[in-house]
Design a protein around this motif. Structure first.
Motif, short mmCIF file in Angstrom:
data_model
loop_
_atom_site.label_atom_id
_atom_site.label_comp_id
_atom_site.label_asym_id
_atom_site.label_seq_id
_atom_site.Cartn_x
_atom_site.Cartn_y
_atom_site.Cartn_z
N SER A 280 0.68 -1.06 -0.03
CA SER A 280 -0.12 -0.07 -0.02
C SER A 280 1.01 1.23 -0.05
O SER A 280 1.31 1.74 1.02
CB SER A 280 -0.84 -0.05 1.29
N PRO A 281 1.15 1.79 -1.31
CA PRO A 281 2.19 2.82 -1.56
C PRO A 281 1.84 4.21 -0.53
O PRO A 281 0.90 4.36 -0.29
CB PRO A 281 2.21 3.38 -2.69
N LEU A 282 2.86 4.74 0.08
CA LEU A 282 3.16 5.88 0.73
C LEU A 282 2.85 7.24 -0.15
O LEU A 282 3.31 7.37 -1.12
CB LEU A 282 4.26 6.13 1.42
N GLU A 283 1.89 7.84 0.15
CA GLU A 283 1.40 9.20 -0.76
C GLU A 283 1.98 10.45 -0.08
O GLU A 283 1.81 10.49 1.03
CB GLU A 283 -0.12 9.30 -0.82
N VAL A 284 2.81 10.95 -0.93
CA VAL A 284 3.37 12.46 -0.63
C VAL A 284 3.26 13.33 -1.61
O VAL A 284 3.40 13.20 -2.67
CB VAL A 284 5.08 12.01 -0.76
N ASN A 285 2.67 14.26 -0.92
CA ASN A 285 2.20 15.60 -1.76
C ASN A 285 3.33 16.61 -1.96
O ASN A 285 3.96 16.94 -0.92
CB ASN A 285 0.95 16.17 -1.37
N GLU A 295 1.63 17.97 -6.61
CA GLU A 295 1.75 16.59 -7.33
C GLU A 295 1.96 15.56 -6.21
O GLU A 295 2.34 15.67 -5.02
CB GLU A 295 3.10 16.59 -8.15
N THR A 296 1.26 14.33 -6.61
CA THR A 296 1.50 13.27 -5.28
C THR A 296 2.18 12.04 -5.89
O THR A 296 1.92 11.37 -6.92
CB THR A 296 0.01 12.70 -5.20
N PHE A 297 3.10 11.82 -5.37
CA PHE A 297 4.11 10.63 -5.28
C PHE A 297 3.48 9.51 -4.72
O PHE A 297 3.04 9.58 -3.42
CB PHE A 297 5.50 10.85 -4.99
N LYS A 298 3.60 8.27 -5.34
CA LYS A 298 3.31 7.10 -4.49
C LYS A 298 4.51 6.13 -4.42
O LYS A 298 5.21 5.81 -5.36
CB LYS A 298 2.23 6.27 -5.14
N LEU A 299 4.99 6.10 -3.20
CA LEU A 299 6.30 5.22 -2.91
C LEU A 299 6.13 3.94 -2.21
O LEU A 299 5.37 3.93 -1.25
CB LEU A 299 7.21 6.16 -1.97
N THR A 300 6.90 3.20 -2.88
CA THR A 300 7.08 1.75 -2.23
C THR A 300 8.28 1.53 -1.48
O THR A 300 8.97 2.46 -1.35
CB THR A 300 6.83 0.75 -3.43
N GLY A 301 8.40 0.38 -1.03
CA GLY A 301 9.72 -0.04 -0.36
C GLY A 301 10.81 0.11 -1.06
O GLY A 301 11.98 0.73 -0.72
N ALA A 302 10.74 -0.12 -2.62
CA ALA A 302 11.93 0.12 -3.32
C ALA A 302 12.31 1.30 -3.40
O ALA A 302 13.51 1.68 -3.72
CB ALA A 302 11.47 -0.59 -4.79
N ASP A 303 11.19 2.31 -3.19
CA ASP A 303 11.63 3.62 -3.33
C ASP A 303 12.18 4.14 -1.89
O ASP A 303 13.34 4.89 -1.80
CB ASP A 303 10.27 4.48 -3.64
N LEU A 304 11.46 3.73 -0.93
CA LEU A 304 11.87 4.34 0.33
C LEU A 304 13.23 3.72 1.04
O LEU A 304 13.80 4.19 1.84
CB LEU A 304 10.92 3.77 1.44
N ILE A 305 13.90 2.74 0.27
CA ILE A 305 15.19 2.35 0.62
C ILE A 305 16.39 3.24 0.39
O ILE A 305 17.37 2.99 0.77
CB ILE A 305 15.42 0.80 0.08
N THR A 306 15.72 4.12 -0.16
CA THR A 306 16.93 5.22 -0.62
C THR A 306 17.44 6.11 0.70
O THR A 306 18.42 6.52 0.78
CB THR A 306 16.07 6.47 -1.58
#
Length: 494
Positions: A280-285, A295-306
């Motif tokens: 359930s991706p994290l939504e960040v405005n 703009e709304t970004f939808k971040l998964t674990g692959a994104d957040l590992i940064t």
């Protein structure tokens, strides 16, 4: 006009761009140039010029290309006669900007220091840039882009870049590790260097291995900082190596009283968080600065590992603190990273060279079944591709596969110092350790709490000092005082 350098005649390059000449019996030459790539520190003595070599040594009719080279004179009035030759990583990164910082390089205290640009990189002629690729990546990362179109957009970028470069007459098969190693060997011969040392980092450690295998006669010693073994299949292991490095850091936090008190059970909590956000991706405005639109970004674990991968050696101690912010819903750091995605895309510097190297030397040895399974193997980062370039992109790029021996371990008795960062997920310390069995006179230093390429850590020059100690005495393991003083990382807790 001629100049004399260590008994070798060097001719001034009268043309502004020698790329394009053809000569079936071409002999490499070094031509000096008054015009440099960068401003050199005042008082530093040097020679700058271009090594001219065939673009593809397997083609008798190959055109010639130009490779920029700096020869910096030692600060020592009586320098040692064996210089250090240095080229950086990538593939696709430029070595030339290092020329601005000669005051900081310890090696010049004892011997000359030679910078070599790898063919195809930014200051080489030609430069294999791919702005099309950078533009495609820029579009893909924006929140309004349809992710299902990503593969098609990248494929079109690769086709466009390839067509543009080949239309210029560039032979993409001429840009690989074997050719770069031959360039350095040609430079050594042209300059009349009888014995030299190699300093290589990350990808360029592959160049060092090829030199040890194919042209070992004049190599006195080699430093491989963050080595990438020829026999390693980078793509197949990259996700596993990433998670192992994260696990190591968070385990160290758990073993540290203050860090564990501040962030109890942080490893398990973080992994659960990543898994949940993958489902359930994290939504960040974020406000788009170009038009004021939210703009709304939808971040998964692959994104957040940064939160780990974006950290440097200097900031890696902040990783548990940043993870804890994420877990508590504080997205200030995430928003700062996302805001940068609205900036103008890069110029694709060196991307064509990177594609040629990777698609000839790494991709052909991959198991595509393993690559596919790695994308789903780890629930924390499911969907994260382990491959630098997908197989379809390499098919489009269309370079020839290198020989099978380019995936075999190199054996050598030349003294080698292997340097690793403890938290390096790109070229993990276990790779360097595995190389020692085939490098009979090798030593390995692991820098506690450090990440990739320790010798480039300007905040603490200890790894550079260790390398210089080794160059001065390659018959024993270096033990500079600074290395013994390294302590476990002190994690930020407030």
């Amino acid at each position: 006009m001629i100049k004399n350098f260590t008994g070798v005649i060097i001719f001034l390059c009268l043309s502004t761009l020698c790329f394009g000449q053809r000569n079936a019996a071409f002999e490499p030459v070094f031509k000096t140039s008054e015009k440099t790539t960068h401003q050199i520190p005042e008082g530093q003595k040097y020679t700058f010029g271009y090594l001219e070599v065939p673009e593809n040594r397997n083609d008798p009719g190959s055109q010639t290309i130009q490779i920029p080279v700096y020869i910096f004179k030692s600060r020592n009035a009586n320098p040692k006669t064996d210089p250090v030759i240095y080229t950086v990583g990538g593939p696709g990164s430029t070595t030339m900007p290092s020329a601005q910082y000669m005051n900081y390089y310890t090696y010049l205290d004892d011997r000359d220091f030679i910078l070599v640009e790898q063919r195809g990189n930014f200051y080489a002629k030609p430069h294999l840039d791919c702005p099309e690729w950078s533009m495609a990546l820029h579009k893909i990362k924006l929140p309004d882009f349809d992710s299902e179109q990503s593969d098609a957009l990248l494929a079109e970028a690769a086709k466009s870049c390839r067509a543009r470069l080949t239309h210029k007459g560039i032979d993409l098969n001429g840009y690989n590790t074997n050719e770069i190693a031959a360039d350095i060997n040609d430079l050594v011969n042209v300059l009349g260097i009888q014995e030299y040392n190699l300093l290589t980092i990350s990808y360029s450690t592959k160049i060092a291995q090829v030199l040890l295998r194919d042209y070992p006669e004049r190599i006195r010693s080699v430093v491989m900082d963050s080595p990438l073994p020829l026999e390693a299949n980078y793509d197949q292991e990259s996700v596993e190596n990433l998670l192992e490095s994260v696990d190591k850091l968070l385990s160290d936090c758990a073993s540290d009283v203050a860090c564990n008190r501040a962030y109890p059970n942080i490893k398990s909590r973080f992994y659960v968080y990543l898994t949940n956000k993958t489902k359930s991706p994290l939504e960040v405005n974020i406000e788009n600065p170009s038009n004021g639109k939210i703009e709304t970004f939808k971040l998964t674990g692959a994104d957040l590992i940064t939160v780990f991968t974006s950290a440097s050696t200097g900031t890696v101690v902040n990783v548990p603190f940043e993870i804890n912010k994420l877990l508590n819903g504080d997205l200030t750091s995430v928003k700062e990273q996302l805001s940068s995605l609205f900036e103008e895309p890069g110029n694709g510097a060196g991307v064509g060279m990177r594609l040629s190297v990777w698609c000839a030397e790494e991709n052909p040895f991959n198991s595509q079944a393993t690559i596919a399974s790695e994308k789903t193997k780890y629930p924390e980062v499911e969907g994260l591709s382990p491959a630098v370039f997908d197989d379809e992109i390499c098919k489009i790029w269309g370079v020839q596969k290198v020989s099978e021996r380019e995936n075999d371990a190199v054996k050598s008795n030349v003294p080698v110092l292997l340097i690793s960062g403890e938290y390096d997920n790109e070229t993990p310390a276990k790779w360097a350790a595995s190389m020692m069995a085939n490098l009979s006179n090798s030593y390995h230093l692991i820098f506690r709490g450090w990440k990739h390429t320790p010798t480039t850590n300007w905040g603490n020059p200890c790894a550079m000092q260790a390398a210089n100690v080794f160059f001065n005495n390659p018959k024993s393991k270096p033990s500079p005082e600074c290395f013994g003083q390294l302590k476990n990382p002190v994690f930020k807790t407030e």
